[in-house]
Design a protein around this motif. Sequence first.
Motif, PDB file in Angstrom:
ATOM      1  N   GLN A   1      10.779  -1.984  11.450  1.00  0.00           N
ATOM      2  CA  GLN A   1       9.541  -2.519  10.752  1.00  0.00           C
ATOM      3  C   GLN A   1       9.096  -3.808  11.167  1.00  0.00           C
ATOM      4  O   GLN A   1       9.831  -4.653  11.669  1.00  0.00           O
ATOM      5  N   VAL A   2       7.861  -3.843  11.563  1.00  0.00           N
ATOM      6  CA  VAL A   2       7.337  -5.206  12.081  1.00  0.00           C
ATOM      7  C   VAL A   2       6.277  -5.700  11.059  1.00  0.00           C
ATOM      8  O   VAL A   2       5.500  -5.297  10.506  1.00  0.00           O
ATOM      9  N   TYR A   3       6.672  -6.982  10.551  1.00  0.00           N
ATOM     10  CA  TYR A   3       6.062  -7.656   9.733  1.00  0.00           C
ATOM     11  C   TYR A   3       5.829  -9.083  10.087  1.00  0.00           C
ATOM     12  O   TYR A   3       7.170  -9.836  10.269  1.00  0.00           O
ATOM     13  N   ASN A   4       4.762  -9.696   9.974  1.00  0.00           N
ATOM     14  CA  ASN A   4       4.336 -11.031  10.270  1.00  0.00           C
ATOM     15  C   ASN A   4       5.254 -11.297  11.976  1.00  0.00           C
ATOM     16  O   ASN A   4       5.928 -12.343  11.945  1.00  0.00           O
TER      17      ASN A   4
ATOM     18  N   SER B   1       0.701  -1.300  -0.067  1.00  0.00           N
ATOM     19  CA  SER B   1      -0.071   0.102   0.062  1.00  0.00           C
ATOM     20  C   SER B   1       0.848   1.442   0.075  1.00  0.00           C
ATOM     21  O   SER B   1       0.225   2.321  -0.196  1.00  0.00           O
ATOM     22  N   GLY B   2       1.933   1.091   0.062  1.00  0.00           N
ATOM     23  CA  GLY B   2       2.985   2.359   0.011  1.00  0.00           C
ATOM     24  C   GLY B   2       3.406   2.933   1.043  1.00  0.00           C
ATOM     25  O   GLY B   2       4.048   3.994   1.308  1.00  0.00           O
ATOM     26  N   LYS B   3       3.501   2.074   2.337  1.00  0.00           N
ATOM     27  CA  LYS B   3       3.980   2.712   3.721  1.00  0.00           C
ATOM     28  C   LYS B   3       5.588   2.871   3.534  1.00  0.00           C
ATOM     29  O   LYS B   3       5.822   3.816   4.045  1.00  0.00           O
ATOM     30  N   THR B   4       6.413   1.782   3.300  1.00  0.00           N
ATOM     31  CA  THR B   4       7.788   1.983   3.064  1.00  0.00           C
ATOM     32  C   THR B   4       8.258   3.197   1.985  1.00  0.00           C
ATOM     33  O   THR B   4       9.076   4.000   2.495  1.00  0.00           O
ATOM     34  N   PHE B   5       7.442   3.217   0.776  1.00  0.00           N
ATOM     35  CA  PHE B   5       7.718   4.447   0.160  1.00  0.00           C
ATOM     36  C   PHE B   5       7.628   5.565   0.592  1.00  0.00           C
ATOM     37  O   PHE B   5       8.077   6.557   0.735  1.00  0.00           O
ATOM     38  N   SER B   6       6.341   5.866   1.710  1.00  0.00           N
ATOM     39  CA  SER B   6       5.975   6.798   2.170  1.00  0.00           C
ATOM     40  C   SER B   6       6.788   7.370   3.181  1.00  0.00           C
ATOM     41  O   SER B   6       7.144   8.536   3.503  1.00  0.00           O
TER      42      SER B   6
ATOM     43  N   ALA C   1      22.048  -6.213   3.528  1.00  0.00           N
ATOM     44  CA  ALA C   1      22.761  -7.320   3.322  1.00  0.00           C
ATOM     45  C   ALA C   1      22.191  -8.740   4.420  1.00  0.00           C
ATOM     46  O   ALA C   1      22.706  -9.543   4.510  1.00  0.00           O
ATOM     47  N   GLY C   2      20.976  -8.377   4.910  1.00  0.00           N
ATOM     48  CA  GLY C   2      20.299  -9.011   5.865  1.00  0.00           C
ATOM     49  C   GLY C   2      20.562  -9.039   7.198  1.00  0.00           C
ATOM     50  O   GLY C   2      20.252  -9.634   8.178  1.00  0.00           O
ATOM     51  N   LEU C   3      21.391  -8.179   7.594  1.00  0.00           N
ATOM     52  CA  LEU C   3      21.561  -7.828   9.241  1.00  0.00           C
ATOM     53  C   LEU C   3      20.522  -7.041   9.795  1.00  0.00           C
ATOM     54  O   LEU C   3      19.848  -6.167   9.209  1.00  0.00           O
ATOM     55  N   GLY C   4      20.291  -7.151  11.097  1.00  0.00           N
ATOM     56  CA  GLY C   4      19.466  -6.239  11.688  1.00  0.00           C
ATOM     57  C   GLY C   4      17.870  -6.996  11.645  1.00  0.00           C
ATOM     58  O   GLY C   4      16.983  -6.135  11.647  1.00  0.00           O
ATOM     59  N   HIS C   5      17.784  -8.164  10.869  1.00  0.00           N
ATOM     60  CA  HIS C   5      16.592  -8.478  10.540  1.00  0.00           C
ATOM     61  C   HIS C   5      16.099  -9.763  11.821  1.00  0.00           C
ATOM     62  O   HIS C   5      16.883 -10.428  12.594  1.00  0.00           O
ATOM     63  N   ARG C   6      14.809  -9.790  12.068  1.00  0.00           N
ATOM     64  CA  ARG C   6      14.232 -10.897  12.840  1.00  0.00           C
ATOM     65  C   ARG C   6      14.765 -10.662  14.184  1.00  0.00           C
ATOM     66  O   ARG C   6      15.335 -11.687  15.035  1.00  0.00           O
ATOM     67  N   LEU C   7      14.925  -9.237  15.022  1.00  0.00           N
ATOM     68  CA  LEU C   7      15.276  -9.232  16.041  1.00  0.00           C
ATOM     69  C   LEU C   7      14.448  -9.688  17.403  1.00  0.00           C
ATOM     70  O   LEU C   7      13.216  -9.548  17.054  1.00  0.00           O
TER      71      LEU C   7
END
Length: 131
Positions: free
Chosen positions: A99-102, A53-58, A115-121
């Motif tokens: 960002q909270v996703y799933n 829906s454009g959240k990241t873009f906005s 590069a994939g760092l800082g994910h799934r904290l």
Amino acid sequence: IRPDWQIREFAFDGVFPEDSTQTQVFMEAGLPVLRSCLKGINGAVVAYGQTGSGKTFSLLHQGQEEEEAGLLPRIVFSLFVHIAQDDDKVYEVEASALQVYNEDVDDLLHPGHHAGLGHRLDVQAAGHVPG
């Protein structure tokens, strides 16, 4: 409504239609938060919506032209312009973009984010996210 469901109400500061400009979003959602922060009040911007829906873009879009820049670049730019013009105060700036996703939390400002760092904290007690 099913009898076992509890009615919940949610309040929003703003909802933006798809033809909203980045400037409109900044003026209506970002600038009031920035003004509060400059008074020493913690601020937060939360974008909620359907995938795509454009959240990241906005929020994060850098843009080739100034009018294309998203909320975060505009807030950061405006913040540091204000700080540079205020010789009477000393400012300490701390920022995070999550960002909270799933049910996963990602640190969008982590230097190695792409590069994939800082994910799934792991979110610690009281909502603290390490890093």
